[in-house]
Scaffold this motif. Sequence first.
Motif, PDB file in Angstrom:
ATOM      1  N   UNK A 384       0.851  -1.190   0.000  1.00 29.36           N
ATOM      2  CA  UNK A 384       0.000   0.000   0.000  1.00 29.36           C
ATOM      3  C   UNK A 384       0.885   1.237   0.000  1.00 29.36           C
ATOM      4  N   UNK A 385       0.761   2.052  -1.050  1.00 27.55           N
ATOM      5  CA  UNK A 385       1.533   3.292  -1.169  1.00 27.55           C
ATOM      6  C   UNK A 385       0.551   4.461  -1.141  1.00 27.55           C
ATOM      7  N   UNK A 386       0.728   5.368  -0.182  1.00 32.65           N
ATOM      8  CA  UNK A 386      -0.171   6.514  -0.090  1.00 32.65           C
ATOM      9  C   UNK A 386       0.070   7.464  -1.251  1.00 32.65           C
ATOM     10  N   UNK A 387      -1.019   7.919  -1.857  1.00 34.64           N
ATOM     11  CA  UNK A 387      -0.922   8.804  -3.025  1.00 34.64           C
ATOM     12  C   UNK A 387      -0.749  10.259  -2.586  1.00 34.64           C
ATOM     13  N   UNK A 388       0.134  10.953  -3.264  1.00 34.23           N
ATOM     14  CA  UNK A 388       0.338  12.398  -3.057  1.00 34.23           C
ATOM     15  C   UNK A 388       0.665  12.753  -1.601  1.00 34.23           C
ATOM     16  N   UNK A 389       1.263  11.812  -0.895  1.00 32.51           N
ATOM     17  CA  UNK A 389       1.610  12.097   0.502  1.00 32.51           C
ATOM     18  C   UNK A 389       2.658  13.195   0.601  1.00 32.51           C
ATOM     19  N   UNK A 390       3.523  13.285  -0.404  1.00 31.18           N
ATOM     20  CA  UNK A 390       4.559  14.316  -0.391  1.00 31.18           C
ATOM     21  C   UNK A 390       3.950  15.715  -0.343  1.00 31.18           C
ATOM     22  N   UNK A 391       2.799  15.896  -1.006  1.00 33.34           N
ATOM     23  CA  UNK A 391       2.163  17.215  -1.000  1.00 33.34           C
ATOM     24  C   UNK A 391       1.720  17.599   0.413  1.00 33.34           C
ATOM     25  N   UNK A 392       1.269  16.607   1.183  1.00 33.36           N
ATOM     26  CA  UNK A 392       0.864  16.879   2.569  1.00 33.36           C
ATOM     27  C   UNK A 392       2.077  17.306   3.384  1.00 33.36           C
ATOM     28  N   UNK A 415      -8.911  -2.973   8.860  1.00 36.93           N
ATOM     29  CA  UNK A 415      -9.438  -3.675   7.689  1.00 36.93           C
ATOM     30  C   UNK A 415      -9.068  -5.154   7.659  1.00 36.93           C
ATOM     31  N   UNK A 416      -8.232  -5.607   8.591  1.00 37.72           N
ATOM     32  CA  UNK A 416      -7.757  -6.996   8.535  1.00 37.72           C
ATOM     33  C   UNK A 416      -8.125  -7.733   9.822  1.00 37.72           C
ATOM     34  N   UNK A 417      -7.867  -9.053   9.801  1.00 39.77           N
ATOM     35  CA  UNK A 417      -8.137  -9.889  10.973  1.00 39.77           C
ATOM     36  C   UNK A 417      -6.959  -9.847  11.951  1.00 39.77           C
ATOM     37  N   UNK A 418      -7.193 -10.378  13.137  1.00 35.93           N
ATOM     38  CA  UNK A 418      -6.141 -10.362  14.152  1.00 35.93           C
ATOM     39  C   UNK A 418      -4.921 -11.159  13.766  1.00 35.93           C
ATOM     40  N   UNK A 419      -5.090 -12.217  12.991  1.00 36.63           N
ATOM     41  CA  UNK A 419      -3.949 -13.057  12.612  1.00 36.63           C
ATOM     42  C   UNK A 419      -3.156 -12.481  11.443  1.00 36.63           C
ATOM     43  N   UNK A 420      -3.693 -11.458  10.787  1.00 41.18           N
ATOM     44  CA  UNK A 420      -2.996 -10.832   9.670  1.00 41.18           C
ATOM     45  C   UNK A 420      -1.980  -9.807  10.182  1.00 41.18           C
ATOM     46  N   UNK A 421      -1.112  -9.362   9.296  1.00 39.93           N
ATOM     47  CA  UNK A 421      -0.050  -8.419   9.670  1.00 39.93           C
ATOM     48  C   UNK A 421      -0.130  -7.163   8.816  1.00 39.93           C
ATOM     49  N   UNK A 422      -0.083  -6.009   9.479  1.00 41.67           N
ATOM     50  CA  UNK A 422       0.074  -4.732   8.787  1.00 41.67           C
ATOM     51  C   UNK A 422       1.414  -4.152   9.241  1.00 41.67           C
ATOM     52  N   UNK A 423       2.286  -3.830   8.310  1.00 47.66           N
ATOM     53  CA  UNK A 423       3.629  -3.328   8.635  1.00 47.66           C
ATOM     54  C   UNK A 423       3.887  -2.032   7.877  1.00 47.66           C
ATOM     55  N   UNK A 424       4.784  -1.241   8.424  1.00 46.44           N
ATOM     56  CA  UNK A 424       5.239  -0.035   7.723  1.00 46.44           C
ATOM     57  C   UNK A 424       6.687  -0.254   7.321  1.00 46.44           C
ATOM     58  N   UNK A 425       6.946  -0.208   6.014  1.00 45.82           N
ATOM     59  CA  UNK A 425       8.306  -0.437   5.535  1.00 45.82           C
ATOM     60  C   UNK A 425       9.150   0.816   5.648  1.00 45.82           C
ATOM     61  N   UNK A 426       8.648   1.927   5.106  1.00 41.79           N
ATOM     62  CA  UNK A 426       9.359   3.197   5.182  1.00 41.79           C
ATOM     63  C   UNK A 426       8.476   4.273   4.591  1.00 41.79           C
ATOM     64  N   UNK A 427       8.714   5.505   4.970  1.00 44.80           N
ATOM     65  CA  UNK A 427       7.967   6.621   4.387  1.00 44.80           C
ATOM     66  C   UNK A 427       6.475   6.380   4.416  1.00 44.80           C
ATOM     67  N   UNK A 428       5.846   6.441   3.229  1.00 41.55           N
ATOM     68  CA  UNK A 428       4.402   6.243   3.140  1.00 41.55           C
ATOM     69  C   UNK A 428       4.062   4.877   2.557  1.00 41.55           C
ATOM     70  N   UNK A 429       4.940   3.899   2.762  1.00 37.59           N
ATOM     71  CA  UNK A 429       4.744   2.551   2.226  1.00 37.59           C
ATOM     72  C   UNK A 429       4.388   1.576   3.336  1.00 37.59           C
ATOM     73  N   UNK A 430       3.267   0.876   3.149  1.00 36.21           N
ATOM     74  CA  UNK A 430       2.794  -0.132   4.097  1.00 36.21           C
ATOM     75  C   UNK A 430       2.675  -1.477   3.377  1.00 36.21           C
ATOM     76  N   UNK A 431       2.835  -2.549   4.125  1.00 32.34           N
ATOM     77  CA  UNK A 431       2.624  -3.890   3.576  1.00 32.34           C
ATOM     78  C   UNK A 431       1.675  -4.657   4.475  1.00 32.34           C
TER      79      UNK A 431
END
Length: 786
Positions: A384-392, A415-431
């Motif tokens: 997941x890459x946030x769009x136009x985050x640089x403008x903010x 948006x996900x279940x407890x067994x799933x993983x949401x991570x932040x890689x760097x900047x405005x990038x999430x996996x």
Amino acid sequence: MSQTDDSKPQAGNRPDATASAGAGILRTLSHDVRTPLNNIIGFADMISGEMLGPVSPPQYREYAEDIHKSGQRILDLLNQLLDDQRNAAFAASDEQHDNLIELAPDLIAICDVNGTIDVLNPAGCAILDLEPGAAVGRSLSRFVHPDYEPLLEDGFSHLVGELRPTSIKLVGEEAREVYVDLSAAVYDQTDGKPSKIMLVARDVTERSKRVKELTEREEFLRAIMDTTADGLITINEKGIVETANPAADRIFGQDKGGLKGKSLADLIPDARGKRQSDAPAILDAIRDKCGDHDYGCEVLGLRADGGSFPVEINLSDFRLRDRLHHIAVVRDITERKKAEDKLKFLAWRDPLTHLPNRYLFTERLKESTKHADETGGRAAVLFVDLDNFKHINDAMGHGAGDIVLQLAAKRLESCVRGKDTVARLSGDEFTVILESFRDIDEVEAVAARMLRHLAQPFLVEGKELYTSGSIGIVVYPDNCDTVDDLLKNVYSASHHAKKQGRNNYQFYSSTLSANALRRLAVEHGLRTALKNDELHLLYQPKVDLGTRRVIGCEALVRWTSPDLGPVSPVEFIPVAEETGLIINIGDWVLVTACRQARAWMDKGMDDVSVAVNLSARQFRKGVLAERVHEVLEQTGLPPSNLDLEITESMLVENADETVAVLQELKALGVSLSIDDFGTGYSSLSYLTKFPLDALKVDRSFVIGLPDSPDAVTMAKAIINMAQNLRLKVIAEGIETERQSDFLHALGSDIGQGYLFSRPILFDDFIKLAAGNVTPFPAEKIRKSGA
């Protein structure tokens, strides 16, 4: 020695046999019994005083005290017997009496009641560092150390009848200090009162020295135990605390001395923090856990208030007199565990969002793919890459940007279940890792839900900020075989989602992989293109639409890669922009174009200018005007022969700074043009602020002329506006005579396009421009530039 008849029998009445027997008893009691007994008493005293270490159980200490008391009673009795025997021996014979005094190993002095010496035996002379006979007439008090003088304020007579010797320190003539046990007995009487006393002093210096050393050692060890920060505890084989230093009491929340007698069961709970009952079993468990290593082990401790805390304990054993003892060094590691937890958090978590970081995400991804392999299931990864985050960030600052990232992280987690993983890689990038899903529709539903949540406004500092998400999706093992391929492919899918207009999700396909490989090859080749002289310039002529005369050209960079062949600028320019390589490439274009323009000026074409496109990165670098001035100086090109083209988007970003840079450039004497006008998002109010000379009508508005009403309307509006702003109009993409004539009729000054010439090499451009000294038909230009 003066004697009276009443106090001492005559020599004739003292049988030799009796005297000899008395002397034998005296020697036996003095050497064979009293000396070992003194050792027993001394050892029992050290045991009861715990000078050699803790004594447990308590009855052992009581037993030692009984030995000490019984030994002392026997010693007192022996001393009394010795005194009686000595007196009897003295009464037996002057000769025997003198021999006893002379041969005695202890100091023996015959003194008056004030301590004035009449007789001092050789042993006494040796102790006091005196020559034989030198002591007679001197007071023994003179040899008493000042610290002990208060004990003898009333003289020596009060020592007569004391059951125990008095310990004092004597100082010899040569200042040598000697510790002695001093006792006294009546030697002679006058009218029933003592007139002479016999003082006996035994040298106990070595014994006192040993006792002092033991005492100092004990005090030293106790000082260490009392001041060390770690807890020191001795434990018996039953798991009972025998001794504990103050630090140990503090660690376990006990009052001073409170640990003594406690069971380990009261101090070490089980893994759940509950009290245990079997202290020896706890001891064995700690010993097994610590093993043979030197750094101890971690267990739970239990404070007096019932609270548990982490303890590091190092346990060692030793045997003393056939008893096994345990020494435990304990340390409260509460703060250390907090620090370790913090370091672990920083190592595994993103400090801003508290989501798993890249490392933890990779570990969980490996576990997820392994589980999928073992169970025959599937796992999905979303990038997941946030769009136009640089403008903010640019508009609101990094503080506001951080808040948006935190809120976005919470929305993604929702948006996900407890067994799933949401991570932040760097900047405005999430996996995101979706575990064990049933079908693709479930993955799509999650992605769609994420897009809806991210599209909602973010309320930051009282303002609503908007962003969206571009999501790439890869399914394992459908689209890849390894974790590395999975990460590479999901990034490609996300990049494709951005190209599709953002705010959408895209599944990975093999086509995307090929595109990603192509882009990687382009980037790799660009990094060495300048050094390997793979770039060259083409020039597309600009023609005066009225006279059909070449008045200038636009410099266009081209790249021929030895590996990829000719690469379109449509492909490599965006890659150069993204990687920052455009700064060096743009500078090379500027220098080369100015140098070659100077070359055609030297051939007589003074009025033919060159236009160079500036990139946004060059513009933001901050030293653009200085660099342009430097290049003009180096190449000798007049500023009036250089036209710099910029895009609308570059004007809008940081308008105030842009005005300042344009004014600096304008001050150099160069011309400024807006390239591809009408395709950006500038407003008319912006155009009035900038020191511009011309605008270029984008080819998209020229293609439909003169047949498309919409194209005609747009062309008229742009040209009228330019004329009102006193700007020249350059029309791009002219391919037909009808387009040329129509634009010229509307007021366009200059034309550029395939009607006149394609982009051509430097030498071809010189030939074309040099033959263009008078007006000539477009057909001739078209043929010569083809």
